[in-house]
Write an enzyme that holds these catalytic residues in place. Structure first.
Site, PDB file in Angstrom:
ATOM      1  N   PHE A  25      39.072  44.949  39.305  1.00 47.60           N
ATOM      2  CA  PHE A  25      38.514  44.281  38.122  1.00 47.60           C
ATOM      3  C   PHE A  25      37.359  43.381  38.580  1.00 47.60           C
ATOM      4  CE2 PHE A  25      38.339  42.392  34.015  1.00 47.60           C
ATOM      5  CZ  PHE A  25      39.152  43.136  33.179  1.00 47.60           C
ATOM      6  N   GLU A  61      48.127  41.642  39.300  1.00 47.77           N
ATOM      7  CA  GLU A  61      48.910  42.425  40.258  1.00 47.77           C
ATOM      8  C   GLU A  61      48.828  41.871  41.686  1.00 47.77           C
ATOM      9  OE1 GLU A  61      46.898  44.008  37.867  1.00 47.77           O
ATOM     10  OE2 GLU A  61      48.697  44.439  36.677  1.00 47.77           O
ATOM     11  N   ALA A  83      38.484  38.078  40.872  1.00 46.43           N
ATOM     12  CA  ALA A  83      37.649  37.232  40.012  1.00 46.43           C
ATOM     13  C   ALA A  83      38.149  37.360  38.578  1.00 46.43           C
ATOM     14  CB  ALA A  83      36.183  37.664  40.093  1.00 46.43           C
ATOM     15  N   VAL A  84      38.512  36.227  37.987  1.00 47.90           N
ATOM     16  CA  VAL A  84      38.878  36.213  36.575  1.00 47.90           C
ATOM     17  C   VAL A  84      37.780  35.441  35.847  1.00 47.90           C
ATOM     18  CG1 VAL A  84      40.742  35.867  34.924  1.00 47.90           C
ATOM     19  CG2 VAL A  84      41.284  36.021  37.342  1.00 47.90           C
ATOM     20  N   ILE A  85      37.225  36.074  34.825  1.00 50.60           N
ATOM     21  CA  ILE A  85      36.111  35.450  34.096  1.00 50.60           C
ATOM     22  C   ILE A  85      36.530  35.264  32.640  1.00 50.60           C
ATOM     23  CG2 ILE A  85      33.677  35.685  33.416  1.00 50.60           C
ATOM     24  CD1 ILE A  85      33.349  37.356  36.039  1.00 50.60           C
ATOM     25  N   THR A  89      39.408  35.011  24.338  1.00 48.31           N
ATOM     26  CA  THR A  89      40.806  34.740  23.987  1.00 48.31           C
ATOM     27  C   THR A  89      41.482  33.956  25.110  1.00 48.31           C
ATOM     28  OG1 THR A  89      41.696  36.689  25.096  1.00 48.31           O
ATOM     29  CG2 THR A  89      40.826  37.015  22.864  1.00 48.31           C
ATOM     30  N   HIS A  91      43.633  34.929  27.126  1.00 43.31           N
ATOM     31  CA  HIS A  91      44.052  35.850  28.183  1.00 43.31           C
ATOM     32  C   HIS A  91      43.779  35.287  29.578  1.00 43.31           C
ATOM     33  CE1 HIS A  91      45.171  39.917  29.286  1.00 43.31           C
ATOM     34  NE2 HIS A  91      44.101  40.059  30.043  1.00 43.31           N
ATOM     35  N   ARG A 130      29.513  31.835  43.490  1.00 49.17           N
ATOM     36  CA  ARG A 130      30.590  31.688  44.482  1.00 49.17           C
ATOM     37  C   ARG A 130      30.823  32.945  45.310  1.00 49.17           C
ATOM     38  NH1 ARG A 130      30.557  28.430  40.630  1.00 49.17           N
ATOM     39  NH2 ARG A 130      31.456  26.345  40.762  1.00 49.17           N
TER      40      ARG A 130
HETATM   41  N1  INI Z   1      41.889  40.984  35.778  1.00 47.36           N
HETATM   42  C1  INI Z   1      41.039  40.364  36.645  1.00 47.36           C
HETATM   43  O1  INI Z   1      41.213  40.480  37.877  1.00 47.36           O
HETATM   44  N2  INI Z   1      40.007  39.613  36.162  1.00 47.36           N
HETATM   45  C2  INI Z   1      39.781  39.462  34.819  1.00 47.36           C
HETATM   46  O2  INI Z   1      38.797  38.763  34.448  1.00 47.36           O
HETATM   47  C3  INI Z   1      40.665  40.090  33.908  1.00 47.36           C
HETATM   48  N3  INI Z   1      40.457  39.953  32.494  1.00 47.36           N
HETATM   49  O3  INI Z   1      39.544  39.246  32.073  1.00 47.36           O
HETATM   50  O4  INI Z   1      41.161  40.517  31.675  1.00 47.36           O
HETATM   51  C4  INI Z   1      41.732  40.866  34.424  1.00 47.36           C
HETATM   52  N4  INI Z   1      42.590  41.514  33.608  1.00 47.36           N
HETATM   53  C5  INI Z   1      43.459  42.570  34.079  1.00 47.36           C
HETATM   54  C6  INI Z   1      44.799  42.065  34.603  1.00 47.36           C
HETATM   55  O5  INI Z   1      44.651  41.368  35.827  1.00 47.36           O
HETATM   56  C7  INI Z   1      45.769  43.220  34.820  1.00 47.36           C
HETATM   57  O6  INI Z   1      45.261  44.076  35.814  1.00 47.36           O
HETATM   58  C8  INI Z   1      46.021  44.031  33.547  1.00 47.36           C
HETATM   59  O7  INI Z   1      46.437  43.185  32.491  1.00 47.36           O
HETATM   60  C9  INI Z   1      47.121  45.106  33.777  1.00 47.36           C
HETATM   61  O8  INI Z   1      48.353  44.514  34.184  1.00 47.36           O
END
Ligand code: INI
Length: 158
Positions: A25, A61, A83-85, A89, A91, A130
């Site tokens: 991701f 995961e 990286a989570v952006i 929502t 989420h 970063r």
């Molecule tokens: N996973 C990420 O690593 N970064 C993100 O920004 C992200 N967003 O934004 O949704 C993200 N979602 C997927 C999540 O980590 C799981 O892989 C998915 O929900 C399946 O379990």
């Protein structure tokens, strides 16, 4: 100060087997973190053949794959990269919280040092900063923290 005993880790990755666990991701950001971690470890004595890159779907995961690798005695340490952006929502909050808590739990329960290289950013610009530009490379920093922790732990008896 000069007479106190100091225990600190040498930043020497020679002989260590390290797993780099990296999310797919946001891979355009995460690949820069992977490069930073590999570059850091190579420049500190790691052999390329002692480094293993494991691909992970997303940040959620990461704890599960870290746990599996941490229980494998072949690995001295893990660098967890992702990286989570933030989106529109809540989420983002759930994923960041679970990934971060999960990685910390795995490290404490297994005793395997894990470098925490998960970016949690409000914007793509913050993530780019970063991942090898203005604000350094958090992949390299996570590799450094893991390495120092491994070397300090070696000196602390059970
Ligand atoms: N996973 C990420 O690593 N970064 C993100 O920004 C992200 N967003 O934004 O949704 C993200 N979602 C997927 C999540 O980590 C799981 O892989 C998915 O929900 C399946 O379990």
């Amino acid at each position: 100060m000069s007479n106190i005993n100091v225990i600190e880790g040498k930043l020497d990755a020679g002989g260590l087997k390290i797993a780099i666990i990296a999310t797919r991701f946001n891979d355009f950001i995460v690949e820069r973190l992977v490069s930073g971690a590999i570059d850091y470890l190579s420049r500190h004595g790691a052999k390329e053949s002692d480094l293993t890159l494991i691909r992970c779907p997303g940040a959620f995961e990461l704890p599960m794959l870290c746990r599996k690798v941490a229980k494998n005695i072949d690995y001295d340490g893990i660098v967890a990269l992702g990286a989570v952006i933030r989106g529109a929502t809540p989420h983002f909050n759930y994923i960041c919280a679970e990934a971060t808590k999960g990685i910390a739990q795995v490290m404490l329960k297994t005793g395997t040092p894990i470098g925490y290289g998960l970016l949690t950013c409000d914007t793509i610009e913050q993530a780019i900063e970063r991942a090898g530009s203005k604000a350094g490379n958090k992949g390299a920093e996570a590799a450094q923290a893991m390495l120092e922790t491994i070397r300090v732990l070696e000196q602390l008896k059970e």
